[in-house]
Design a protein around this motif. Structure first.
Motif, PDB file in Angstrom:
ATOM      1  N   PRO A  27      -0.060  -5.982  -0.408  1.00 24.94           N
ATOM      2  CA  PRO A  27      -0.303  -6.805   0.773  1.00 24.94           C
ATOM      3  C   PRO A  27      -0.243  -6.089   2.120  1.00 24.94           C
ATOM      4  O   PRO A  27      -0.543  -6.709   3.139  1.00 24.94           O
TER       5      PRO A  27
ATOM      6  N   SER B  85      11.115  -9.449   1.639  1.00 24.55           N
ATOM      7  CA  SER B  85      11.370  -9.026   0.261  1.00 24.55           C
ATOM      8  C   SER B  85      12.411  -9.902  -0.432  1.00 24.55           C
ATOM      9  O   SER B  85      12.527  -9.882  -1.659  1.00 24.55           O
TER      10      SER B  85
ATOM     11  N   THR C 201      10.706 -15.950  -1.286  1.00 24.23           N
ATOM     12  CA  THR C 201       9.533 -16.299  -2.083  1.00 24.23           C
ATOM     13  C   THR C 201       9.260 -17.796  -1.970  1.00 24.23           C
ATOM     14  O   THR C 201      10.137 -18.580  -1.611  1.00 24.23           O
TER      15      THR C 201
ATOM     16  N   VAL D  50       0.628 -10.531   6.508  1.00 22.90           N
ATOM     17  CA  VAL D  50       1.244  -9.630   5.528  1.00 22.90           C
ATOM     18  C   VAL D  50       2.495 -10.260   4.939  1.00 22.90           C
ATOM     19  O   VAL D  50       2.699 -10.238   3.713  1.00 22.90           O
ATOM     20  N   ASP D  51       3.348 -10.846   5.778  1.00 26.00           N
ATOM     21  CA  ASP D  51       4.558 -11.505   5.277  1.00 26.00           C
ATOM     22  C   ASP D  51       4.215 -12.715   4.410  1.00 26.00           C
ATOM     23  O   ASP D  51       4.845 -12.937   3.363  1.00 26.00           O
TER      24      ASP D  51
ATOM     25  N   SER E  36       2.966 -11.486   1.120  1.00 25.10           N
ATOM     26  CA  SER E  36       4.073 -10.882   0.362  1.00 25.10           C
ATOM     27  C   SER E  36       4.961 -11.928  -0.302  1.00 25.10           C
ATOM     28  O   SER E  36       5.427 -11.739  -1.428  1.00 25.10           O
ATOM     29  N   SER E  37       5.193 -13.043   0.387  1.00 26.72           N
ATOM     30  CA  SER E  37       6.112 -14.063  -0.127  1.00 26.72           C
ATOM     31  C   SER E  37       5.624 -14.712  -1.408  1.00 26.72           C
ATOM     32  O   SER E  37       6.426 -15.286  -2.156  1.00 26.72           O
TER      33      SER E  37
ATOM     34  N   THR F 116       3.343 -12.942  -3.525  1.00 23.08           N
ATOM     35  CA  THR F 116       2.785 -11.890  -4.382  1.00 23.08           C
ATOM     36  C   THR F 116       3.815 -10.797  -4.648  1.00 23.08           C
ATOM     37  O   THR F 116       4.464 -10.783  -5.676  1.00 23.08           O
ATOM     38  N   LEU F 117       3.985  -9.896  -3.691  1.00 24.70           N
ATOM     39  CA  LEU F 117       4.820  -8.725  -3.902  1.00 24.70           C
ATOM     40  C   LEU F 117       6.300  -9.079  -4.046  1.00 24.70           C
ATOM     41  O   LEU F 117       6.996  -8.513  -4.904  1.00 24.70           O
ATOM     42  N   SER F 118       6.818  -9.991  -3.217  1.00 19.66           N
ATOM     43  CA  SER F 118       8.249 -10.321  -3.286  1.00 19.66           C
ATOM     44  C   SER F 118       8.646 -10.856  -4.657  1.00 19.66           C
ATOM     45  O   SER F 118       9.596 -10.349  -5.272  1.00 19.66           O
TER      46      SER F 118
ATOM     47  N   GLN G 212       8.316  -8.034  -7.367  1.00 18.93           N
ATOM     48  CA  GLN G 212       9.347  -7.004  -7.323  1.00 18.93           C
ATOM     49  C   GLN G 212      10.675  -7.499  -7.871  1.00 18.93           C
ATOM     50  O   GLN G 212      11.315  -6.821  -8.675  1.00 18.93           O
TER      51      GLN G 212
ATOM     52  N   ARG H 263       0.377  -6.757  -6.218  1.00 19.04           N
ATOM     53  CA  ARG H 263      -0.056  -5.667  -5.349  1.00 19.04           C
ATOM     54  C   ARG H 263      -1.449  -5.211  -5.754  1.00 19.04           C
ATOM     55  O   ARG H 263      -1.880  -5.419  -6.898  1.00 19.04           O
TER      56      ARG H 263
END
Length: 393
Positions: A13, A281, A284, A329-330, A333-334, A336-338, A341, A350
């Motif tokens: 992201p 991070s 979510t 981006v945040d 991320s909330s 997807t990536l968060s 991970q 990602r």
């Protein structure tokens, strides 16, 4: 088939600017400008998609979905239906974590696993938690540790209920024991071994989690509490939990009654936590899809019931950006990536070389979903499902 998306604005992201993205064998194969001019023509069939004017970002990772149905608090006729494939894909969700809820008698872990395998066959990625609301935990094998180590799809346990009249009214010693079993299972298998926690509306809020951490050697990241946006007081408690290093999750599925009673919309909860200094991070959002959304009176009697929607997760993401000013981006991320991970899903959430080719193409202005790919396969185009579940019309 190779798929090349050209001139697309990529959020991986992290913002990557305008690039080309090559998909091959269900994975992201290359990311660079002008890839079309660098690929040698060798007779390989290639689909080329013009990404001009579009955003590309990872497919959503929904960390809490009752894929085999839930509910039942109002009798057998109030059991909610199972999730269909397009319930997820039309909402941009390409990875789901399936759970049981209140009912672990007529809804079983065997059925949950079977549904997860069915959805995987139909095209999306699925994982599950062993257990349910109650302790002692329901398991497939002899214990939680064995379930996580030996059953591929199990990555943790949950959602264990606390601060709720439907919970097992736990002591911290019981929660510590099952958390340690999950932790060891995760360590040995290389999985998250997370403990997903359903937090109800009792005044005790996160007290049991704090007590479990204080009385044990378990880290705060062992627990993953959800429904933290249930009310303002719980949201404040969740912020404090996050500031101690913990994860918190907000539920996107809601209704007007819940909002009237004080529930904070998931998108607003995300914005408030970011504004208070919590790292994305640790934050979510999930849909709680196909859960029952029960309304109880003061005596604990069911007086109303709706069903959670997986599609609410993408709507909450849109709302976070468009209505509450969360940076894109945040916001990405909330969802997807968060979650990827913290759940140790290394190829999810990602867009990078070697990651699974799960991604979304959306309009820049209103973030409208145009195309959804799962494991390199186009599932949605023009907002319409190209691939449907086995029994969907």
């Amino acid at each position: 088939m190779l798929t090349l998306i050209t001139n697309v604005e990529l959020y991986a992201p992290a913002a990557m600017g305008e690039v080309d993205v090559l998909v091959a064998d269900k994975r992201i194969a290359a990311i660079a400008p002008d890839l079309k001019n660098k690929i040698t023509a060798d007779g390989t069939i290639m689909e080329i998609i013009d990404g001009r004017g579009k955003l590309m970002f990872p497919g959503l990772v929904d960390s809490l979905v009752h894929i085999s149905g839930g509910g039942g608090e109002g009798g057998f006729h109030t059991r909610t239906p199972q999730m269909n494939l397009t319930d997820a894909t039309l909402g941009g969700v390409t990875t789901v974590i399936g759970v049981l809820g209140t009912d672990a008698t007529t809804r079983t872990l065997s059925d949950l696993l079977a549904k997860a395998h069915a959805l995987e066959t139909e095209g999306i990625s699925t994982y599950c938690h062993t257990g349910s609301y109650q302790l002692p935990a329901r398991t497939v094998l002899d214990n939680v540790t064995d379930d996580i180590i030996l059953i591929d799809k199990f990555i943790g346990i949950g959602e264990i209920a606390i601060a709720d009249h439907r919970s097992s009214q736990l002591r911290s010693s019981e929660l510590m024991r099952v958390a340690s079993e999950a932790r060891v299972g995760g360590m040995i298998s290389g999985k998250a071994g997370i403990v997903s926690i359903h937090v109800g509306d009792s005044d005790s809020m996160l007290y049991l989690l704090h007590e479990s951490i204080e009385k044990s050697d378990l880290p705060v990241t062992q627990f993953y509490p959800t429904h933290i946006n249930r009310n303002g007081a719980l949201l404040e408690a969740g912020m404090e939990w996050a500031k101690q290093g913990g994860y918190i999750d907000f539920t996107a599925s809601t209704n007007e009654k819940f909002i009237e009673e004080g529930e904070v919309p998931a998108a607003k909860a995300l914005a408030d936590c970011l504004d208070s200094g919590v790292a994305v991070s640790q934050l979510t959002m999930s849909s709680d899809g196909n859960a029952s959304l029960p309304v109880f009176d003061d005596a604990g009697e069911l007086v109303g019931l709706e069903v959670g929607r997986v599609g609410s997760l993408y709507e909450a993401f849109q709302e976070a950006v468009l209505e509450y000013g969360v940076g894109i981006v945040d916001a990405i991320s909330s969802v997807t990536l968060s979650p990827a991970q913290l759940l140790k899903l290394k190829h999810k959430g990602r867009i990078e070389v070697g990651a699974d080719a799960d991604f979304i193409l959306a309009t820049k202005d209103r973030l409208l979903l145009e195309q959804v790919y799962a494991k390199g396969r186009c599932m949605v185009r023009g907002g319409k499902a190209l691939v449907k579940g086995t029994f969907e019309n």
